[in-house]
Write a protein that holds these residues in place. Structure first.
Motif, PDB file in Angstrom:
ATOM      1  N   HIS A 241      25.276  35.726  30.359  1.00 20.94           N
ATOM      2  CA  HIS A 241      26.161  36.139  31.441  1.00 20.94           C
ATOM      3  C   HIS A 241      26.124  37.650  31.653  1.00 20.94           C
ATOM      4  N   LEU A 242      25.889  38.057  32.895  1.00 17.13           N
ATOM      5  CA  LEU A 242      25.873  39.464  33.303  1.00 17.13           C
ATOM      6  C   LEU A 242      24.816  40.300  32.589  1.00 17.13           C
ATOM      7  N   GLU A 243      23.701  39.684  32.239  1.00 13.81           N
ATOM      8  CA  GLU A 243      22.618  40.429  31.602  1.00 13.81           C
ATOM      9  C   GLU A 243      21.486  40.770  32.569  1.00 13.81           C
ATOM     10  N   GLY A 244      21.723  40.555  33.853  1.00 20.37           N
ATOM     11  CA  GLY A 244      20.680  40.810  34.839  1.00 20.37           C
ATOM     12  C   GLY A 244      20.175  42.233  34.834  1.00 20.37           C
ATOM     13  N   MET A 245      21.097  43.198  34.733  1.00 22.25           N
ATOM     14  CA  MET A 245      20.701  44.605  34.740  1.00 22.25           C
ATOM     15  C   MET A 245      19.964  45.004  33.461  1.00 22.25           C
ATOM     16  N   VAL A 246      20.041  44.150  32.464  1.00 20.14           N
ATOM     17  CA  VAL A 246      19.303  44.383  31.225  1.00 20.14           C
ATOM     18  C   VAL A 246      17.966  43.657  31.256  1.00 20.14           C
ATOM     19  N   LYS A 247      17.980  42.410  31.719  1.00 21.71           N
ATOM     20  CA  LYS A 247      16.800  41.556  31.672  1.00 21.71           C
ATOM     21  C   LYS A 247      15.884  41.688  32.889  1.00 21.71           C
ATOM     22  N   ASN A 248      16.452  42.040  34.044  1.00 25.75           N
ATOM     23  CA  ASN A 248      15.662  42.028  35.280  1.00 25.75           C
ATOM     24  C   ASN A 248      16.024  43.212  36.179  1.00 25.75           C
ATOM     25  N   GLN A 249      16.206  44.350  35.559  1.00 25.97           N
ATOM     26  CA  GLN A 249      16.664  45.542  36.276  1.00 25.97           C
ATOM     27  C   GLN A 249      15.727  45.945  37.407  1.00 25.97           C
ATOM     28  N   THR A 250      14.429  45.913  37.168  1.00 27.53           N
ATOM     29  CA  THR A 250      13.469  46.387  38.167  1.00 27.53           C
ATOM     30  C   THR A 250      13.558  45.590  39.459  1.00 27.53           C
ATOM     31  N   GLU A 251      13.608  44.249  39.347  1.00 29.38           N
ATOM     32  CA  GLU A 251      13.675  43.422  40.555  1.00 29.38           C
ATOM     33  C   GLU A 251      14.997  43.625  41.288  1.00 29.38           C
ATOM     34  N   ILE A 252      16.078  43.722  40.545  1.00 23.50           N
ATOM     35  CA  ILE A 252      17.381  43.903  41.177  1.00 23.50           C
ATOM     36  C   ILE A 252      17.438  45.223  41.941  1.00 23.50           C
ATOM     37  N   ILE A 253      17.044  46.303  41.285  1.00 27.27           N
ATOM     38  CA  ILE A 253      17.092  47.617  41.930  1.00 27.27           C
ATOM     39  C   ILE A 253      16.169  47.667  43.142  1.00 27.27           C
ATOM     40  N   SER A 254      14.987  47.107  43.030  1.00 24.65           N
ATOM     41  CA  SER A 254      14.046  47.158  44.157  1.00 24.65           C
ATOM     42  C   SER A 254      14.570  46.381  45.357  1.00 24.65           C
ATOM     43  N   ASN A 255      15.272  45.274  45.103  1.00 27.03           N
ATOM     44  CA  ASN A 255      15.852  44.510  46.218  1.00 27.03           C
ATOM     45  C   ASN A 255      17.017  45.246  46.853  1.00 27.03           C
ATOM     46  N   ILE A 256      17.813  45.924  46.042  1.00 29.63           N
ATOM     47  CA  ILE A 256      18.899  46.735  46.607  1.00 29.63           C
ATOM     48  C   ILE A 256      18.313  47.839  47.481  1.00 29.63           C
ATOM     49  N   ASP A 257      17.298  48.523  46.954  1.00 30.00           N
ATOM     50  CA  ASP A 257      16.640  49.587  47.725  1.00 30.00           C
ATOM     51  C   ASP A 257      16.125  49.057  49.058  1.00 30.00           C
ATOM     52  N   GLU A 258      15.450  47.923  49.015  1.00 31.21           N
ATOM     53  CA  GLU A 258      14.846  47.358  50.222  1.00 31.21           C
ATOM     54  C   GLU A 258      15.892  47.001  51.263  1.00 31.21           C
ATOM     55  N   LEU A 259      16.972  46.352  50.853  1.00 38.50           N
ATOM     56  CA  LEU A 259      17.993  45.913  51.804  1.00 38.50           C
ATOM     57  C   LEU A 259      18.767  47.091  52.376  1.00 38.50           C
ATOM     58  N   ILE A 260      19.004  48.107  51.574  1.00 40.58           N
ATOM     59  CA  ILE A 260      19.710  49.285  52.081  1.00 40.58           C
ATOM     60  C   ILE A 260      18.839  50.023  53.097  1.00 40.58           C
TER      61      ILE A 260
END
Length: 263
Positions: A241-260
């Motif tokens: 639970h809530l380990e996304g920023m630990v386990k998959n940080q690169t994909e999450i950040i890149s998607n935030i960047d893209e959508l913004i």
């Protein structure tokens, strides 16, 4: 028989009145050290209480402002492992402790958290540092409910909504942990739910969940995603639970960047 029915009616009435607030909020008052981040503290008066939080500065010129709403336990200092990567990636982050959490006074309820969240949003948007920058609302776990609700009520000023490890509603998660009482729980009139609020939100949305999440089943995150209109993205990872920023940080950040950038 009449006595039993009266007893059940009284229990149900009590549940409806309190909306099981004490079951959903477990405030932590002990603040953990916040290290290797530049931040300032803030406090806001709300009714007879004071809510507090921190403003984490971006390591570079900020791309956007993230308003972060944490889960049912701990306080802002317990969730910086999720927000530090955002600051390092160029986002400035404001985190709030609702009433009863951290240094905030009072007792959290579904109703007063609405007021705390709205006050927080208005405060964040009034700051010189946030002027002219996109606004991201990020709800983690229990914080997903107020995050989606605020996004619905302030849709014109929200550029991106992120729900991480999100439940679909207070009633759904309570029913999951107490299936024998599910029928009664589903009748309780909780004041808001992400699975309903999400239906009207047309801004970009990111949903983050792990199939191995043992705290909130991914099926509830999937319900939120299915109810949401486009544009939207569902990001998964292997972990708890809530380990996304630990386990998959690169994909999450890149998607935030893209959508913004697209916004």
């Amino acid at each position: 028989m009449k006595t039993k029915l009266l007893f059940l009616a009284l229990i149900f009435s009590s549940m409806c009145f309190s909306q099981l607030d004490d079951k959903f909020y477990q405030p932590g008052k002990t603040m953990k050290p916040i290290e290797n981040m530049e931040y300032t503290e803030f406090s806001l008066p709300v009714e007879n209480d004071t809510v507090t939080g921190i403003f984490i500065k971006s390591a570079v010129k900020p791309k956007a402002t993230v308003l972060f709403f944490h889960g049912l336990g701990g306080n802002v200092s317990s969730y910086t492992f999720m927000t530090k990567p955002l600051a390092e990636a160029g986002y400035q982050v404001l985190m709030i402790d609702f009433r009863g959490y951290g240094k905030s006074t009072g007792t959290p309820t579904h109703q007063n958290i609405q007021k705390d969240g709205q006050k927080f949003l208005e405060y964040a948007l009034s700051l010189p540092e946030t002027k002219g920058k996109p606004v991201i609302i990020y709800g983690a776990s229990m914080g997903s409910q107020i995050a989606a609700h605020l996004a619905k009520n302030n849709a014109k000023v929200v550029d991106l909504l992120i729900l991480d490890g999100a439940m679909s509603s207070h009633a759904d998660i309570a029913s999951h942990f107490s299936p024998e009482n599910a029928a009664m729980i589903q009748m309780i009139p909780f004041p808001y739910s992400s699975k309903e609020d999400i239906k009207t939100l047309t801004m970009p949305k990111i949903f983050i969940h792990s199939a191995g999440d043992k705290t909130i089943p991914m099926a509830q995150g999937q319900t939120n995603f299915n109810n949401a209109p486009e544009p939207k993205k569902f990001i998964t990872y292997e972990g708890g639970h809530l380990e996304g920023m630990v386990k998959n940080q690169t994909e999450i950040i890149s998607n935030i960047d893209e959508l913004i950038i697209k916004k």
